[in-house]
Design a protein around this motif. Structure first.
Motif, PDB file in Angstrom:
ATOM      1  N   ALA A  92       0.838  -1.202   0.000  1.00  0.00           N
ATOM      2  CA  ALA A  92       0.000   0.000   0.000  1.00  0.00           C
ATOM      3  C   ALA A  92       0.872   1.251   0.000  1.00  0.00           C
ATOM      4  CB  ALA A  92      -0.927  -0.011   1.209  1.00  0.00           C
ATOM      5  N   HIS A  93       1.972   1.200   0.721  1.00  0.00           N
ATOM      6  CA  HIS A  93       2.892   2.336   0.737  1.00  0.00           C
ATOM      7  C   HIS A  93       3.506   2.549  -0.649  1.00  0.00           C
ATOM      8  CE1 HIS A  93       5.731   5.274   2.048  1.00  0.00           C
ATOM      9  NE2 HIS A  93       6.782   4.488   1.868  1.00  0.00           N
ATOM     10  N   CYS A  94       3.853   1.473  -1.322  1.00  0.00           N
ATOM     11  CA  CYS A  94       4.391   1.597  -2.685  1.00  0.00           C
ATOM     12  C   CYS A  94       3.376   2.248  -3.622  1.00  0.00           C
ATOM     13  CB  CYS A  94       4.804   0.225  -3.213  1.00  0.00           C
ATOM     14  SG  CYS A  94       6.248  -0.491  -2.370  1.00  0.00           S
ATOM     15  N   LEU A  95       2.106   2.006  -3.365  1.00  0.00           N
ATOM     16  CA  LEU A  95       1.059   2.601  -4.198  1.00  0.00           C
ATOM     17  C   LEU A  95       0.927   4.100  -3.988  1.00  0.00           C
ATOM     18  CD1 LEU A  95      -1.736  -0.122  -4.060  1.00  0.00           C
ATOM     19  CD2 LEU A  95      -0.613   0.749  -6.118  1.00  0.00           C
ATOM     20  N   THR A  96       1.503   4.633  -2.920  1.00  0.00           N
ATOM     21  CA  THR A  96       1.443   6.074  -2.687  1.00  0.00           C
ATOM     22  C   THR A  96       2.436   6.833  -3.562  1.00  0.00           C
ATOM     23  OG1 THR A  96       3.102   6.105  -0.900  1.00  0.00           O
ATOM     24  CG2 THR A  96       0.796   5.665  -0.281  1.00  0.00           C
ATOM     25  N   PHE A  97       3.381   6.099  -4.149  1.00  0.00           N
ATOM     26  CA  PHE A  97       4.398   6.755  -4.973  1.00  0.00           C
ATOM     27  C   PHE A  97       3.797   7.171  -6.311  1.00  0.00           C
ATOM     28  CE2 PHE A  97       8.170   6.502  -7.860  1.00  0.00           C
ATOM     29  CZ  PHE A  97       8.853   7.573  -7.309  1.00  0.00           C
TER      30      PHE A  97
ATOM     31  N   LYS B 125       5.097   4.101 -14.113  1.00  0.00           N
ATOM     32  CA  LYS B 125       5.607   2.905 -14.788  1.00  0.00           C
ATOM     33  C   LYS B 125       4.550   1.810 -14.869  1.00  0.00           C
ATOM     34  CE  LYS B 125       9.752   0.016 -14.828  1.00  0.00           C
ATOM     35  NZ  LYS B 125      11.040  -0.253 -14.121  1.00  0.00           N
ATOM     36  N   ASN B 126       4.002   1.407 -13.733  1.00  0.00           N
ATOM     37  CA  ASN B 126       3.045   0.290 -13.727  1.00  0.00           C
ATOM     38  C   ASN B 126       2.055   0.365 -12.563  1.00  0.00           C
ATOM     39  OD1 ASN B 126       4.973  -0.154 -11.798  1.00  0.00           O
ATOM     40  ND2 ASN B 126       5.388  -2.276 -12.348  1.00  0.00           N
ATOM     41  N   PRO B 127       1.408   1.504 -12.341  1.00  0.00           N
ATOM     42  CA  PRO B 127       0.510   1.617 -11.188  1.00  0.00           C
ATOM     43  C   PRO B 127      -0.683   0.674 -11.246  1.00  0.00           C
ATOM     44  CG  PRO B 127       0.252   3.500 -12.652  1.00  0.00           C
ATOM     45  CD  PRO B 127       1.461   2.749 -13.127  1.00  0.00           C
ATOM     46  N   GLU B 128      -1.226   0.443 -12.431  1.00  0.00           N
ATOM     47  CA  GLU B 128      -2.387  -0.442 -12.540  1.00  0.00           C
ATOM     48  C   GLU B 128      -2.016  -1.869 -12.160  1.00  0.00           C
ATOM     49  OE1 GLU B 128      -1.287   1.480 -15.016  1.00  0.00           O
ATOM     50  OE2 GLU B 128      -2.835   3.017 -15.296  1.00  0.00           O
TER      51      GLU B 128
ATOM     52  N   LYS C 198      -4.828  -5.779  -4.813  1.00  0.00           N
ATOM     53  CA  LYS C 198      -6.215  -6.222  -4.639  1.00  0.00           C
ATOM     54  C   LYS C 198      -6.308  -7.728  -4.456  1.00  0.00           C
ATOM     55  CE  LYS C 198      -8.525  -2.388  -7.016  1.00  0.00           C
ATOM     56  NZ  LYS C 198      -9.325  -1.984  -8.210  1.00  0.00           N
ATOM     57  N   ASN C 199      -5.518  -8.468  -5.209  1.00  0.00           N
ATOM     58  CA  ASN C 199      -5.537  -9.929  -5.073  1.00  0.00           C
ATOM     59  C   ASN C 199      -4.963 -10.374  -3.733  1.00  0.00           C
ATOM     60  OD1 ASN C 199      -6.325 -11.721  -7.618  1.00  0.00           O
ATOM     61  ND2 ASN C 199      -5.536  -9.758  -8.356  1.00  0.00           N
ATOM     62  N   LEU C 200      -3.883  -9.737  -3.297  1.00  0.00           N
ATOM     63  CA  LEU C 200      -3.305 -10.106  -2.001  1.00  0.00           C
ATOM     64  C   LEU C 200      -4.216  -9.668  -0.853  1.00  0.00           C
ATOM     65  CD1 LEU C 200       0.438  -9.281  -2.644  1.00  0.00           C
ATOM     66  CD2 LEU C 200      -0.670 -11.517  -2.674  1.00  0.00           C
ATOM     67  N   LYS C 201      -4.900  -8.544  -1.018  1.00  0.00           N
ATOM     68  CA  LYS C 201      -5.871  -8.106  -0.010  1.00  0.00           C
ATOM     69  C   LYS C 201      -7.010  -9.105   0.087  1.00  0.00           C
ATOM     70  CE  LYS C 201      -7.755  -4.990   2.798  1.00  0.00           C
ATOM     71  NZ  LYS C 201      -9.069  -5.585   3.076  1.00  0.00           N
TER      72      LYS C 201
END
Length: 305
Positions: A237-242, A246-249, A256-259
């Motif tokens: 989730a922290h990585c998603l704040t960046f 490059k590959n956010p999707e 989402k799958n790991l959640k």
């Protein structure tokens, strides 16, 4: 080495490190690379650390010692040290390792168009003795590619092994103190640029009871220990704040799958997800000997409660 070489800054963070500090300082001072500056930020040590540093600074004008007014913790202390560095390239240093004298010279020759280069390290104990000739690369697969996805699950690039371009800091700072700064720098470097691994063993990396990180799992209590678990959703989730162009999707899809898995969902959807991503997500840590063992691990992930 000529005077035309770019300045390299060493960012050294200290806290109650007097026991091993002199050996590390000698290894930094005796680096064959020049020009060099050593930026030291002490995080309110209560032992002889600060006095040792001040003695070195008296006799070496390229050593600059700063003392925090409050204890920042090691992540924020490294953030402060990095902001004080003026070199084109920056290397981070722990207070208790021992560097090979040609470490920076070798790394500077290879950084070129890369944003980050890193090397292998040998483990030593409290008495400077090699621990069974074991190296960092014995415990993690080193990565030399362009994907940031393996770094959602683990990290093979220790801070002490990095040489980065100062320009990378504009993307990597500030640090979130809940996560290792070297994990974050590695992820950011692979998201905005590219990295290179060197096979050379250029640091003797100390493992002992008082260390912050423990790559050999010799401690029972750690500040952060995501590598002992399958995944750490907080980190992803922290990585998603960046601000990732490059590959956010793709990272969102993985999250989402790991959640869903963490929330108790099981089934073929997770099986096919892991079948697709297993080799890259677990590249750094997977010890599977065969395709069958990998499939068995995927099966357990997808169906076992």
């Amino acid at each position: 080495m000529t005077s035309a070489e770019p300045l390299i800054s060493i960012a050294l963070c200290t806290f109650n490190g007097a026991l091993h500090l002199k050996k590390q300082m000698e290894s930094l001072i005796n680096q064959s690379y020049r020009p060099l500056e050593i930026i030291v930020v002490d995080d309110r040590s209560t032992d002889d650390t600060l006095s040792i540093l001040q003695e070195y600074a008296k006799t070496h004008n390229f050593i600059h010692v700063f003392e925090n007014q409050i204890n920042l913790g090691f992540v924020k202390n490294f953030e402060k040290a990095l902001t004080l560095c003026t070199g084109q390239y920056i290397a981070m240093s722990d207070q208790d390792d021992i560097w090979m004298e040609d470490k920076l010279e070798i790394m500077s020759r290879h950084i070129g168009n890369y944003d980050l280069v890193y090397h292998d390290s040998a483990f030593i104990d409290e008495y400077d003795q090699l621990i069974g000739n074991r190296k960092m690369s014995d415990h993690y697969h080193v990565y030399d590619g362009e994907s940031n996805l393996p770094f959602l699950m683990a990290n093979c690039i220790a801070g002490h092994a990095m040489l980065i371009k100062k320009d990378l800091l504009q993307f990597a700072l500030p640090f979130n103190k809940a996560f290792y700064h070297d994990w974050w720098i590695a992820f950011v470097a692979l998201t905005v640029g590219k990295i290179k691994v060197l096979p050379d063993v250029l640091v003797r990396y100390r493992q002992h009871a008082d260390g912050i990180t423990d790559s050999l799992d010799r401690q029972s209590n750690k500040v952060v220990n995501p590598k002992t678990e399958l995944y750490d959703l907080r980190w992803i989730a922290h990585c998603l704040t960046f601000d990732n162009k490059k590959n956010p999707e793709e990272i969102t899809y993985i999250y989402k799958n790991l959640k869903a898995h963490q929330d108790g969902k099981r089934g073929f959807g997770l099986f096919f997800f892991m079948l697709k991503y297993y080799n890259i997500l677990f590249y750094l840590t997977a010890k599977d000997k065969s395709q069958l063992s990998r499939l068995n691990r995927i099966r357990k992930f997808a169906f076992k409660q």
